[in-house]
Design an enzyme around this catalytic site. Structure first.
Site, PDB file in Angstrom:
ATOM      1  N   LYS A 115      38.152 100.688  26.076  1.00 24.66           N
ATOM      2  CA  LYS A 115      38.652 100.674  24.689  1.00 24.66           C
ATOM      3  C   LYS A 115      39.989  99.956  24.605  1.00 24.66           C
ATOM      4  O   LYS A 115      40.258  99.252  23.636  1.00 24.66           O
ATOM      5  CB  LYS A 115      38.772 102.099  24.139  1.00 24.66           C
ATOM      6  N   LYS A 203      24.218  99.055  21.499  1.00 19.38           N
ATOM      7  CA  LYS A 203      23.976 100.313  20.779  1.00 19.38           C
ATOM      8  C   LYS A 203      24.379 100.204  19.302  1.00 19.38           C
ATOM      9  O   LYS A 203      25.401  99.589  18.989  1.00 19.38           O
ATOM     10  CB  LYS A 203      24.815 101.404  21.457  1.00 19.38           C
ATOM     11  N   LYS A 206      28.582 103.121  14.353  1.00 17.64           N
ATOM     12  CA  LYS A 206      29.067 103.258  12.978  1.00 17.64           C
ATOM     13  C   LYS A 206      30.345 102.462  12.731  1.00 17.64           C
ATOM     14  O   LYS A 206      30.690 102.181  11.595  1.00 17.64           O
ATOM     15  CB  LYS A 206      29.250 104.732  12.604  1.00 17.64           C
TER      16      LYS A 206
HETATM   17  N1  AQP Z   1      22.912 104.128  18.556  1.00 15.11           N
HETATM   18  C1  AQP Z   1      22.805 105.390  18.947  1.00 15.11           C
HETATM   19  N2  AQP Z   1      21.641 105.871  19.406  1.00 15.11           N
HETATM   20  C2  AQP Z   1      21.518 107.154  19.795  1.00 15.11           C
HETATM   21  N3  AQP Z   1      22.531 108.040  19.753  1.00 15.11           N
HETATM   22  C3  AQP Z   1      23.719 107.616  19.288  1.00 15.11           C
HETATM   23  N4  AQP Z   1      24.924 108.241  19.109  1.00 15.11           N
HETATM   24  C4  AQP Z   1      25.791 107.348  18.595  1.00 15.11           C
HETATM   25  N5  AQP Z   1      25.209 106.155  18.433  1.00 15.11           N
HETATM   26  C5  AQP Z   1      23.921 106.273  18.848  1.00 15.11           C
HETATM   27  C6  AQP Z   1      25.164 109.630  19.404  1.00 15.11           C
HETATM   28  O1  AQP Z   1      25.933 110.170  18.347  1.00 15.11           O
HETATM   29  C7  AQP Z   1      26.848 111.126  18.871  1.00 15.11           C
HETATM   30  C8  AQP Z   1      28.232 110.907  18.349  1.00 15.11           C
HETATM   31  O2  AQP Z   1      28.830 109.844  18.865  1.00 15.11           O
HETATM   32  P1  AQP Z   1      30.348 109.507  18.564  1.00 15.11           P
HETATM   33  O3  AQP Z   1      30.552 109.091  17.170  1.00 15.11           O
HETATM   34  O4  AQP Z   1      31.252 110.604  18.974  1.00 15.11           O
HETATM   35  O5  AQP Z   1      30.578 108.325  19.513  1.00 15.11           O
HETATM   36  P2  AQP Z   1      29.673 107.111  19.770  1.00 15.11           P
HETATM   37  O6  AQP Z   1      28.586 107.459  20.709  1.00 15.11           O
HETATM   38  O7  AQP Z   1      30.615 106.024  20.211  1.00 15.11           O
HETATM   39  O8  AQP Z   1      29.034 106.796  18.357  1.00 15.11           O
HETATM   40  P3  AQP Z   1      29.201 105.503  17.485  1.00 15.11           P
HETATM   41  O9  AQP Z   1      28.424 105.664  16.220  1.00 15.11           O
HETATM   42  O10 AQP Z   1      28.901 104.286  18.316  1.00 15.11           O
HETATM   43  O11 AQP Z   1      30.728 105.561  17.142  1.00 15.11           O
HETATM   44  P4  AQP Z   1      31.837 104.474  17.308  1.00 15.11           P
HETATM   45  O12 AQP Z   1      31.353 103.307  16.505  1.00 15.11           O
HETATM   46  O13 AQP Z   1      33.056 105.091  16.760  1.00 15.11           O
HETATM   47  O14 AQP Z   1      31.962 104.159  18.771  1.00 15.11           O
HETATM   48  C9  AQP Z   1      26.735 111.070  20.389  1.00 15.11           C
HETATM   49  O15 AQP Z   1      25.917 112.163  20.783  1.00 15.11           O
HETATM   50  C10 AQP Z   1      26.049 109.768  20.646  1.00 15.11           C
HETATM   51  O16 AQP Z   1      25.272 109.786  21.841  1.00 15.11           O
END
Ligand code: AQP
Length: 340
Positions: A115, A203, A206
């Site tokens: 990061k 992946k 959001k």
């Molecule tokens: N694309 C994905 N497919 C399956 N599972 C996903 N998760 C996130 N994206 C996917 C699951 O959502 C939970 C919360 O994740 P988080 O927001 O704490 O962090 P993350 O995994 O980094 O999710 P994002 O949406 O990608 O957030 P940002 O953009 O902020 O990095 C976790 O259980 C994750 O596995």
């Protein structure tokens, strides 16, 4: 909370609007897990500010997320649901844990390194917040505060659970008692990794800058259709599941299969004779049908202020448990000076 059931703790970072990836990879599992476990779920807004985020965006993310947890089917009678910053005990525990963690341990965390490199590359900044470095101890506090048995995590968070165990073990040894339960990570029973619609080797996230790359849970049907129609596929025209060679089509098949609660094999058989246009229409209709009742419930919760009452009730339950645990920890560490 019921004594014999395992306690599971998880949160989603409030860095954007919830996506279909979050629903399939996290929330859909929570709905299953709340049946047989003590489930504690939060909106990780303290984690969200470890990288810069605008005030209004953060505010709206938090409320939308918690309302969507309920709208998706989390049940206040089965799970404890709250906003991370409302449990004040958490940041005290996080500080105590930090005092038992080394700078070396934190700076070795892969996610911190990734990061901070990304922040430097994308924003050209040398301002790497200390909160990004201490992110894993805040996460450890989220887990240890409730004596979690299990923490559902993706691969990228596994290292943080190992660190949580190390800190817990170190403090148990230091204070000669089982002050903290050692948590285990686990891969949730259903779900899958949902990929970015514009770059299906990445992946779905959001916080992506390209709105066409993800489906938000609150996207209107016409937006969902447009985004799925513009999803990247390939030129071979065959419906087959092969994430390496056909990542785009495989991603659409995964979404379809998970939302229909069928296997990938069944999905491939069902859609075998479709062209890519028809596949996309079918996938879009399935997403719309899944999200429609969620969106209706979400708008009801927001409209009549029920959500504020639910948030207050969830916070009260979480703080009751957190306070009990923190008192024990403060007694052990020697911070509760009035105690004889
Ligand atoms: N694309 C994905 N497919 C399956 N599972 C996903 N998760 C996130 N994206 C996917 C699951 O959502 C939970 C919360 O994740 P988080 O927001 O704490 O962090 P993350 O995994 O980094 O999710 P994002 O949406 O990608 O957030 P940002 O953009 O902020 O990095 C976790 O259980 C994750 O596995």
């Amino acid at each position: 909370m019921e004594g014999k059931k395992p306690t599971i703790v998880s949160g989603i970072t409030a860095t954007g609007q919830l996506t279909l990836g979050n629903y399939i990879g996290a929330i859909k599992n929570f709905i299953e897990l709340q049946k047989d476990n003590n489930l504690i779920i939060f909106v990780a807004n303290l984690h969200a500010i470890t990288i810069p985020i605008g005030k209004e965006e953060l505010r709206s993310n938090i409320k939308n997320m918690i309302a969507l947890y309920y709208a998706c089917g989390l049940d206040p009678n089965k799970a404890i649901i709250y906003v991370q910053s409302d449990v004040l005990e958490l940041t005290q525990l996080s500080h105590i844990l930090l005092c038992n963690t080394t700078v070396g341990e934190l700076s070795r965390m892969t996610q911190f390194k990734d990061k901070s490199i990304k922040m430097k590359a994308e924003n050209g900044t040398e301002f790497i917040p200390t909160g990004l470095l201490t992110y894993p101890t805040l996460m450890a506090a989220d887990i240890l505060l409730y004596d979690a048995d299990l923490v559902p995590v993706g691969k990228d968070q596994k290292q943080h659970i190992e660190l949580t165990r190390n800190i817990a073990e170190r403090m148990n040894n230091r204070y000669q008692q089982e002050l903290f339960k050692l948590p285990n990570d686990f891969i949730p029973p259903v779900g899958g990794k949902i990929m970015d619609l514009q770059n299906p080797t990445k992946k779905m996230s959001k916080s992506s800058n390209d709105p066409k790359s993800f489906i938000e849970l609150l996207d209107a049907p016409d937006i969902i259709r447009k985004k799925i129609r513009s999803a990247i596929t390939d030129s071979d025209g065959k419906i087959a599941y092969n994430p390496e060679q056909k990542p785009g089509v495989s991603n659409l098949l995964t979404i379809y299969a998970v939302l229909k609660n069928i296997t990938i094999e069944t999905a491939v058989k069902t859609l075998n004779n479709y062209d890519y246009g028809q596949l996309k229409e079918e996938v879009a209709s399935t997403i719309i049908a899944t999200l429609e009742p969620i969106q209706i419930k979400y708008h009801q919760l927001i409209k009549d202020d029920t959500i504020d009452q639910l948030i207050d009730a969830g916070t009260e339950k979480a703080r009751y448990l957190a306070n009990k645990k923190l008192t024990k920890i403060k007694n052990t560490v020697g911070l509760n000076y009035k105690r004889k």
